[in-house]
Design a protein around this motif. Structure first.
Motif, PDB file in Angstrom:
ATOM      1  N   UNK A 182       0.828  -1.208   0.000  1.00 27.03           N
ATOM      2  CA  UNK A 182       0.000   0.000   0.000  1.00 27.03           C
ATOM      3  C   UNK A 182       0.863   1.260   0.000  1.00 27.03           C
ATOM      4  N   UNK A 183       1.541   1.521  -1.099  1.00 26.92           N
ATOM      5  CA  UNK A 183       2.207   2.790  -1.389  1.00 26.92           C
ATOM      6  C   UNK A 183       3.462   3.057  -0.568  1.00 26.92           C
ATOM      7  N   UNK A 184       3.989   2.076   0.185  1.00 23.47           N
ATOM      8  CA  UNK A 184       5.221   2.269   0.927  1.00 23.47           C
ATOM      9  C   UNK A 184       6.065   1.004   0.860  1.00 23.47           C
ATOM     10  N   UNK A 185       7.384   1.173   0.675  1.00 26.42           N
ATOM     11  CA  UNK A 185       8.313   0.048   0.657  1.00 26.42           C
ATOM     12  C   UNK A 185       9.725   0.589   0.811  1.00 26.42           C
ATOM     13  N   UNK A 186      10.710  -0.323   0.851  1.00 22.10           N
ATOM     14  CA  UNK A 186      12.114   0.057   0.942  1.00 22.10           C
ATOM     15  C   UNK A 186      12.752   0.057  -0.446  1.00 22.10           C
ATOM     16  N   UNK A 187      13.904   0.704  -0.536  1.00 24.46           N
ATOM     17  CA  UNK A 187      14.685   0.668  -1.774  1.00 24.46           C
ATOM     18  C   UNK A 187      14.990  -0.787  -2.118  1.00 24.46           C
ATOM     19  N   UNK A 188      14.800  -1.155  -3.359  1.00 25.92           N
ATOM     20  CA  UNK A 188      15.034  -2.518  -3.800  1.00 25.92           C
ATOM     21  C   UNK A 188      13.805  -3.388  -3.756  1.00 25.92           C
ATOM     22  N   UNK A 189      12.772  -2.996  -2.994  1.00 23.88           N
ATOM     23  CA  UNK A 189      11.520  -3.739  -2.975  1.00 23.88           C
ATOM     24  C   UNK A 189      10.612  -3.240  -4.092  1.00 23.88           C
ATOM     25  N   UNK A 190       9.755  -4.105  -4.546  1.00 28.95           N
ATOM     26  CA  UNK A 190       8.913  -3.782  -5.701  1.00 28.95           C
ATOM     27  C   UNK A 190       7.520  -3.348  -5.263  1.00 28.95           C
ATOM     28  N   UNK A 246      15.523   3.064  -7.359  1.00 26.70           N
ATOM     29  CA  UNK A 246      16.912   2.837  -7.016  1.00 26.70           C
ATOM     30  C   UNK A 246      17.394   3.751  -5.904  1.00 26.70           C
ATOM     31  N   UNK A 247      16.540   4.659  -5.450  1.00 27.35           N
ATOM     32  CA  UNK A 247      16.925   5.571  -4.385  1.00 27.35           C
ATOM     33  C   UNK A 247      15.686   5.928  -3.586  1.00 27.35           C
ATOM     34  N   UNK A 248      15.869   6.324  -2.324  1.00 28.38           N
ATOM     35  CA  UNK A 248      14.704   6.677  -1.507  1.00 28.38           C
ATOM     36  C   UNK A 248      14.103   8.004  -1.933  1.00 28.38           C
ATOM     37  N   UNK A 249      12.864   8.203  -1.551  1.00 27.36           N
ATOM     38  CA  UNK A 249      12.189   9.460  -1.856  1.00 27.36           C
ATOM     39  C   UNK A 249      10.693   9.261  -1.975  1.00 27.36           C
ATOM     40  N   UNK A 250      10.023  10.311  -2.398  1.00 27.25           N
ATOM     41  CA  UNK A 250       8.576  10.280  -2.640  1.00 27.25           C
ATOM     42  C   UNK A 250       8.366  10.522  -4.131  1.00 27.25           C
ATOM     43  N   UNK A 251       7.661   9.611  -4.780  1.00 22.14           N
ATOM     44  CA  UNK A 251       7.483   9.652  -6.224  1.00 22.14           C
ATOM     45  C   UNK A 251       5.989   9.718  -6.538  1.00 22.14           C
ATOM     46  N   UNK A 252       5.598  10.743  -7.283  1.00 25.23           N
ATOM     47  CA  UNK A 252       4.195  10.931  -7.645  1.00 25.23           C
ATOM     48  C   UNK A 252       3.967  10.471  -9.077  1.00 25.23           C
ATOM     49  N   UNK A 306       1.028   8.978  -4.816  1.00 23.67           N
ATOM     50  CA  UNK A 306       2.391   9.225  -4.365  1.00 23.67           C
ATOM     51  C   UNK A 306       2.856   8.022  -3.566  1.00 23.67           C
ATOM     52  N   UNK A 307       3.968   7.425  -3.979  1.00 15.84           N
ATOM     53  CA  UNK A 307       4.518   6.283  -3.267  1.00 15.84           C
ATOM     54  C   UNK A 307       5.752   6.732  -2.487  1.00 15.84           C
ATOM     55  N   UNK A 308       5.964   6.122  -1.332  1.00 14.06           N
ATOM     56  CA  UNK A 308       7.066   6.465  -0.448  1.00 14.06           C
ATOM     57  C   UNK A 308       8.057   5.312  -0.456  1.00 14.06           C
ATOM     58  N   UNK A 309       9.304   5.616  -0.773  1.00 12.14           N
ATOM     59  CA  UNK A 309      10.370   4.617  -0.806  1.00 12.14           C
ATOM     60  C   UNK A 309      11.348   4.931   0.315  1.00 12.14           C
TER      61      UNK A 309
END
Length: 461
Positions: free
Chosen positions: A179-187, A248-254, A279-282
């Motif tokens: 649900x719109x949140x994960x870590x770097x490297x996770x899909x 490939x990097x953390x951040x918030x992507x819309x 907006x997804x949160x990495x």
């Protein structure tokens, strides 16, 4: 087509034929590639055997049967008929005047039954005029319905999209995993479902091509699942497609809204359906630098809720606890110095050594990476490799696995890293033994020189 119900014994002089075909078309002027419904009815007042009804396609008109056959009884001109009703959809492939030959009925009928001494006459079973013992006579019956004429309209000027969807109704839905949140490297996985009444599934456009992916994200569409079903008097095409997204990097992507335009054939007007922007949160890999929290107003402007921190590794919670413990430790030291009258040494600045000690061990990340490779777990291997790279002290620190791949000068290792990426994004079998052998240690060409301090890459470019 089974045996028909025989009619009454007395018929009117102008009675219609014992077997005939009626055809109805609606509409007769469809848009190009839009569906025209063709209803074929076979009226039979005698028994039909081994019957077959067909309405063949042509190079210009694709014909599909829909639904189950219907059966009823009707009366025409004093005769009773068994009526079989079959529905088709015709999809014209070009505009202009097009035609179809009528539906074709092929069947066999019996004209006499010798042993029983009965005759299948116009009024039903009657004593055979051939007498007892006459041979059974089988006749072949072939009938063709009236030709079908279509005046096909071209695509209207109001249909401005690159694709063309003439339909009666269209829906587009989406679902996210997770649900719109994960870590770097996770899909992240975006599941899209497009459904249209009056179109076949192969006529539906590729919705993944309409997704605009911001920089920092990569999209990998899966093969779509196509399905057709009949609902009432229409065909419903369904296209399900999953898109794997990974950063490939953390951040918030819309991701902007996905807008799909279609033509309403019932109202003859353009219509539109859309999937809202998201907006997804990495989050960074555990143990690396954290991304700054966004203000609730900022997230509201981007159409996303305030991110929920992961319970097992909430960076701000642990940072607050650490600061509180540090304050208590400082207070205790000050109090002790007053009592002992020996001032405690204090450092105005946190040393690089102490900062490095707070980060996960590079050796521990390396061991976890090699273990994941031997377990053939691509996602875990990628996650631990990123942690190993981050904690090993590379100068400057590469941004993600792609940045690391660009830094090394080993084509074989670059190929193995691409295979790891592909396994994480697109799925499928992956064997990690070769990568473990090739990357048992980080290449010396990208290692940091002793005593050199890393500099975090900027979060947003």
């Amino acid at each position: 087509l089974g045996p028909a119900v025989l009619g009454p014994a007395v018929l009117a002089a102008d009675a219609p034929p014992r077997v005939f075909i009626e055809t109805q078309v609606q509409p007769t002027n469809p848009y190009v590639q839009a569906a025209a419904r063709i209803t074929v009815r076979v009226y039979s007042a005698r028994a039909l055997y081994h019957a077959d009804l067909d309405l063949p396609s042509t190079a210009d008109v694709v014909v599909r049967q829909i639904g189950a056959d219907g059966r009823s009884v009707a009366r025409r001109g004093g005769r009773s008929y068994d009526v079989l009703t079959r529905a088709y959809l015709a999809f014209p492939q070009r505009s202009g005047a097009l035609g179809l030959k009528g539906a074709v009925l092929s069947a066999q009928v019996l004209s006499s039954v010798g042993r029983a001494g009965l005759y299948d006459g116009p009024g039903g079973l009657a004593p055979s005029p051939y007498g007892y013992g006459a041979m059974v006579t089988v006749q072949t019956l072939e009938l063709r319905g009236e030709p079908i004429a279509l005046a096909v309209r071209p695509r209207p000027t109001g249909a401005v999209a690159s694709y063309w969807m003439p339909a009666r109704a269209v829906t587009l839905t989406s679902a996210w995993r997770p649900a719109l949140q994960a870590h770097v490297g996770d899909a992240f996985t975006l599941d899209l479902t497009l459904q249209a009444e009056g179109l076949a599934s192969e006529q539906l456009p590729d919705v993944s091509a309409l997704l605009e992916v911001p920089p920092g994200l990569k999209a990998y569409p899966d093969e779509p699942k196509l399905d057709d079903s009949s609902e009432g008097d229409t065909l419903v095409g369904r296209r399900e497609q999953s898109i794997v997204l990974i950063a490939d990097q953390p951040g918030r992507f819309t991701l902007p809204a996905i807008e799909l335009r279609w033509w309403d054939t019932a109202r003859d007007v353009p219509q539109q359906v859309a999937v809202p922007a998201r907006t997804i949160v990495v989050w960074p890999v555990e143990g690396t630098a954290q991304i700054p929290a966004a203000r609730p107003a900022e997230l509201a402007d981007r159409g996303a809720a305030t991110p929920v921190h992961f319970g097992r590794a909430d960076p701000w919670l642990w940072a607050s606890v650490a600061l509180g413990l540090a304050w208590l430790a400082t207070l205790g030291g000050w109090y002790g110095s007053l009592r002992s009258r020996h001032p405690a040494p204090r450092s105005p600045k946190r040393s690089v050594a102490s900062a490095s000690a707070a980060r996960p061990s590079a050796e521990r990340a390396r061991t976890a990476f090699l273990h994941a490779c031997h377990a053939d777990d691509p996602r875990a291997a990628r996650r631990h490799l990123l942690a190993w790279i981050d904690t090993a002290g590379l100068a400057p620190s590469p941004v993600g696995l792609q940045g690391f791949s660009r830094r090394i000068a080993d084509p074989d290792l670059e190929r193995l890293l691409r295979e790891l990426d592909r396994a994480c994004y697109a799925g499928g079998a992956w064997r990690g033994a070769a990568l473990a052998r090739a990357l048992s240690e980080l290449p010396a060409a990208v290692k940091r020189t002793p005593g050199e301090e890393s500099e975090l890459a900027p979060l947003y470019r």
